[in-house]
Design an enzyme around this catalytic site. Structure first.
Site, PDB file in Angstrom:
ATOM      1  N   SER A 185       8.750  48.104  70.746  1.00 42.06           N
ATOM      2  CA  SER A 185       9.749  48.253  72.154  1.00 42.06           C
ATOM      3  C   SER A 185       9.893  49.534  72.839  1.00 42.06           C
ATOM      4  O   SER A 185       9.709  50.491  72.315  1.00 42.06           O
ATOM      5  CB  SER A 185      11.037  47.580  72.052  1.00 42.06           C
ATOM      6  OG  SER A 185      11.842  47.619  72.937  1.00 42.06           O
ATOM      7  N   SER A 186      10.232  49.645  74.086  1.00 42.46           N
ATOM      8  CA  SER A 186      10.770  50.988  74.552  1.00 42.46           C
ATOM      9  C   SER A 186      12.188  50.855  74.825  1.00 42.46           C
ATOM     10  O   SER A 186      12.841  52.015  75.478  1.00 42.46           O
ATOM     11  CB  SER A 186       9.784  51.087  76.061  1.00 42.46           C
ATOM     12  OG  SER A 186       8.729  51.135  75.916  1.00 42.46           O
ATOM     13  N   THR A 202      14.594  43.419  82.192  1.00 40.33           N
ATOM     14  CA  THR A 202      15.482  43.469  80.729  1.00 40.33           C
ATOM     15  C   THR A 202      16.812  43.744  81.407  1.00 40.33           C
ATOM     16  O   THR A 202      16.912  43.869  82.645  1.00 40.33           O
ATOM     17  CB  THR A 202      14.773  44.794  80.033  1.00 40.33           C
ATOM     18  OG1 THR A 202      13.340  44.492  79.600  1.00 40.33           O
ATOM     19  CG2 THR A 202      15.642  45.138  78.913  1.00 40.33           C
ATOM     20  N   THR A 245      16.397  41.345  76.451  1.00 43.51           N
ATOM     21  CA  THR A 245      15.230  41.011  77.318  1.00 43.51           C
ATOM     22  C   THR A 245      14.659  39.715  77.001  1.00 43.51           C
ATOM     23  O   THR A 245      14.747  39.295  75.826  1.00 43.51           O
ATOM     24  CB  THR A 245      14.266  42.126  77.185  1.00 43.51           C
ATOM     25  OG1 THR A 245      13.365  42.044  78.337  1.00 43.51           O
ATOM     26  CG2 THR A 245      13.530  42.412  75.922  1.00 43.51           C
ATOM     27  N   ASN A 270      11.599  40.034  78.057  1.00 38.18           N
ATOM     28  CA  ASN A 270      10.353  40.878  78.576  1.00 38.18           C
ATOM     29  C   ASN A 270      10.054  40.691  80.202  1.00 38.18           C
ATOM     30  O   ASN A 270      10.636  41.544  80.751  1.00 38.18           O
ATOM     31  CB  ASN A 270       8.908  40.439  77.568  1.00 38.18           C
ATOM     32  CG  ASN A 270       7.974  41.456  77.632  1.00 38.18           C
ATOM     33  OD1 ASN A 270       8.340  42.664  78.187  1.00 38.18           O
ATOM     34  ND2 ASN A 270       6.879  40.986  77.212  1.00 38.18           N
ATOM     35  N   ARG A 287      15.529  42.127  67.608  1.00 35.10           N
ATOM     36  CA  ARG A 287      14.234  41.850  68.133  1.00 35.10           C
ATOM     37  C   ARG A 287      13.136  40.513  67.730  1.00 35.10           C
ATOM     38  O   ARG A 287      13.498  40.216  66.661  1.00 35.10           O
ATOM     39  CB  ARG A 287      13.297  43.222  67.953  1.00 35.10           C
ATOM     40  CG  ARG A 287      11.797  43.300  68.492  1.00 35.10           C
ATOM     41  CD  ARG A 287      12.061  43.652  69.887  1.00 35.10           C
ATOM     42  NE  ARG A 287      10.762  44.125  70.607  1.00 35.10           N
ATOM     43  CZ  ARG A 287      10.456  44.067  71.791  1.00 35.10           C
ATOM     44  NH1 ARG A 287      11.497  43.857  72.628  1.00 35.10           N
ATOM     45  NH2 ARG A 287       9.475  44.769  72.204  1.00 35.10           N
ATOM     46  N   GLY A 308      13.455  48.427  82.436  1.00 33.01           N
ATOM     47  CA  GLY A 308      12.331  49.245  82.997  1.00 33.01           C
ATOM     48  C   GLY A 308      11.088  49.317  82.212  1.00 33.01           C
ATOM     49  O   GLY A 308      10.296  50.048  82.712  1.00 33.01           O
ATOM     50  N   GLY A 309      11.044  48.266  81.224  1.00 38.63           N
ATOM     51  CA  GLY A 309       9.773  48.314  80.432  1.00 38.63           C
ATOM     52  C   GLY A 309       9.579  49.881  79.930  1.00 38.63           C
ATOM     53  O   GLY A 309      10.321  50.549  79.405  1.00 38.63           O
ATOM     54  N   ASP A 361       4.298  42.842  74.105  1.00 46.13           N
ATOM     55  CA  ASP A 361       4.612  44.078  73.605  1.00 46.13           C
ATOM     56  C   ASP A 361       3.942  44.521  72.304  1.00 46.13           C
ATOM     57  O   ASP A 361       3.978  45.759  71.914  1.00 46.13           O
ATOM     58  CB  ASP A 361       6.042  44.225  73.381  1.00 46.13           C
ATOM     59  CG  ASP A 361       6.829  44.536  74.592  1.00 46.13           C
ATOM     60  OD1 ASP A 361       6.168  44.719  75.623  1.00 46.13           O
ATOM     61  OD2 ASP A 361       7.989  44.264  74.618  1.00 46.13           O
TER      62      ASP A 361
HETATM   63  N1  GLY Z   1       9.931  44.200  76.687  1.00 46.86           N
HETATM   64  C1  GLY Z   1       9.938  45.490  76.981  1.00 46.86           C
HETATM   65  C2  GLY Z   1      10.455  46.295  75.869  1.00 46.86           C
HETATM   66  O1  GLY Z   1      10.893  45.850  74.919  1.00 46.86           O
HETATM   67  O2  GLY Z   1      10.188  47.591  75.844  1.00 46.86           O
END
Ligand code: GLY
Length: 565
Positions: free
Chosen positions: A447-448, A376, A394, A396, A100, A468-469, A418
């Site tokens: 993050s998701s 992503t 990603t 983002n 990340r 998909g965020g 984020d």
């Molecule tokens: N940038 C989207 C995530 O990391 O959830």
């Protein structure tokens, strides 16, 4: 004469489209016996498979596929972003790798606030201040060093270098996006000739000599070629020129981290997923543990009861995400408590089968969603020895911050969005956060992303993930339930309509035909608000059953492609 000219142009266009449709003939569903790659682009999937045919394992394939995506899928594939992966070795050892992005050393809690303490719109999403310190190159190298089989790192970059150097025909979807974001590209990169042209058409060649040069440097020098020297300096220069605060030491100090994955039992299965700084594993684990107490199979797929339960669980889990989740190196995320049966029992104590609990009763707040699309990308791979890797990466937003390191040919992320810029103020996904996800120097933003591997009887059963965020977690959740509880095969599970609730805003986002009119009526009667959206997630998944690999790409994403043998 003019007429003849028009006829020739039309014929050329038809030829180029037909030619392109050959190149972009993708497999959304494939059964194979030995090995498989599912990614967002056929060039990339084929490269991954080729690497395994040459004797590489899943990690070698993953590295090569990722570098290829950085070339052929520039809206999300990347050098200037970051991500996560879950790796499971043939011996059953499972690891999580966190690459990340981090906040630059000069970042601070109030980075995006004006003198009145209000969030300055757009500052965390566009331009240099939106850019986190990229992790992808370090992450791919760390994965290869620890788990790769092929001896030569440069062999894994060679196919991507060739694609960048010789160019490739862009897909219809990529052409559309390159046109869509042209104004933003021009704003931050007025002289860029690689990505900006009058109008992109499907089949036009994207040739990236600058990116080829960067990939060659990385091929020769490893991560040092990216995090030190000329490339690092160019990143810093461009970020600075675009209003950012990244310094050369930020890049030099970046490191990817191996972490303990989150492992949660679900019925006869173990679900292995990403720990903080992703919320994915904890949230997915909470959701699975909550619904495991109810007879979903008996209730049926997308019936009122099943949907209502899943939505009520999602509201509570996303409320927890907002309050408790962040980078666990900086904030004591109560992982065990959040996943404990006792806590989840208490959390669902006010659940009623006939009535929606308004999100305001769970946690206060209200706002509108930002309209940026959620981009992503994900890769699922299984190799001949059944080593599996699930990797989500990603920038983002589409093309991240839209800032390009011109001389080296790659986009930089806008991952700083984020973070929680201010408690209770939503990011582009409408997600809110608090102290746990406040900005701090070197910290990783929450993050998701939910790269996951599901095992059964100590064997890999499913490998999956999606872009998909904020909807990533619920898309992975639904895909697992579709197979385990609703007896779908992998392809059916991926194509099945989706819905999503993230606590705030307080409505069920759903795809057309996700519910029957009767179920919609029942949900409304119970007090739910509903909003139909075009599509949710592009899941890429592999199922191992009866000795075969069943791969599924998502028909929602034109270019998703499964390759295998
Ligand atoms: N940038 C989207 C995530 O990391 O959830």
């Amino acid at each position: 004469m003019q007429k003849l000219f028009l006829i020739i142009i039309s014929l050329m266009l038809v030829w180029s489209c037909q030619n392109n449709s050959e190149v972009y003939k993708t497999h959304k569903h494939l059964i194979a016996d030995t090995a498989m790659v599912v990614s967002a682009n056929p060039f990339a999937s084929k490269i991954g498979v080729q690497i395994m045919k040459q004797g590489g394992n899943a990690i070698d394939a993953l590295v090569a596929t990722n570098f290829a995506l950085a070339v052929v899928y520039p809206r999300a594939g990347n050098l200037g972003g970051g991500g996560f992966m879950i790796i499971r070795t043939p011996k059953g050892e499972a690891t999580a790798l966190d690459f990340r992005e981090t906040a630059p050393a000069q970042a601070h809690k109030n980075l995006y606030l004006d003198s009145q303490g209000n969030v300055i719109p757009g500052l965390s999403r566009n331009g240099g201040l939106a850019v986190g310190v990229p992790g992808t190159v370090a992450g791919l190298y760390a994965a290869w060093q620890k788990y790769g089989r092929l001896k030569k790192w440069s062999d894994l970059l060679a196919p991507a270098i060739r694609l960048a150097e010789e160019g490739f025909p862009v897909s219809e979807a990529e052409a559309h996006r390159l046109n869509k974001y042209k104004k933003d590209f021009l704003k931050w990169n007025p002289t860029n000739k690689t990505f900006i042209k009058d109008h992109w058409l499907a089949g036009d060649y994207l040739v990236q000599p600058e990116l080829a040069k960067t990939l060659k440097i990385i091929a020769t020098k490893g991560p040092k070629g990216f995090y030190e020297g000329a490339v690092a300096q160019a990143i810093v220069d461009k970020v600075t020129k675009s209003g950012g605060i990244m310094k050369i030491e930020d890049l030099k100090n970046y490191c990817a981290k191996f972490r303990e994955p989150i492992v949660v039992p679900y019925k006869d299965y173990q679900v292995i997923s990403m720990p903080p700084p992703s919320s994915g594993g904890i949230a997915l684990g909470q959701l699975l543990k909550i619904v495991s107490r109810y007879p979903l199979k008996k209730w049926g797929f997308h019936t009122y009861k099943t949907t209502h339960l899943m939505v009520e669980a999602e509201k509570r889990v996303y409320a927890d995400r907002a309050k408790y989740l962040g980078d666990s190196d900086f904030y004591p995320v109560p992982i065990d408590s959040l996943l404990s049966e006792a806590y989840l029992t208490r959390r669902m104590a006010d659940f009623r089968m006939d009535k929606a609990t308004p999100s305001k009763a769970i946690f206060p707040g209200d706002f509108k969603l930002h309209k940026e699309s959620f981009e992503t990308t994900h890769i699922s791979i299984v190799d001949p020895d059944k080593m599996a890797v699930s990797c989500t990466t990603t920038l983002n937003s589409n093309y991240g911050s839209k800032v390009i390191v011109d001389d080296y040919g790659f986009f930089l992320n806008n991952e700083m969005d984020d973070f929680s810029a201010k408690p209770g103020v939503p990011n582009q996904f409408g997600l809110i956060g608090a102290e746990a996800n406040a900005i701090a120097p070197h910290k990783r933003m929450l993050s998701s992303m939910t790269p996951s591997i599901v095992t059964k009887n100590d064997h890999v059963f499913m490998v999956l993930g999606t872009p998909g965020g904020s909807t990533i977690i619920t898309s992975v959740f639904q895909t697992i339930l579709n197979v385990v509880d609703f007896d779908m095969n992998m392809y059916e599970a991926v194509q099945a309509k989706r819905f999503h609730h993230q606590f705030l805003p307080d409505y069920i986002m759903y795809e057309k035909k996700a519910f029957t009119p009767e179920v919609i009526k029942q949900l409304k009667q119970a007090g739910h608000h509903l909003k139909q959206v075009k599509s949710i997630g592009y899941v890429k998944a592999i199922l191992l059953s009866n000795g075969h690999l069943e791969g599924a790409g998502d028909t929602r994403n034109q270019d998703d492609d499964v390759e295998g043998y």
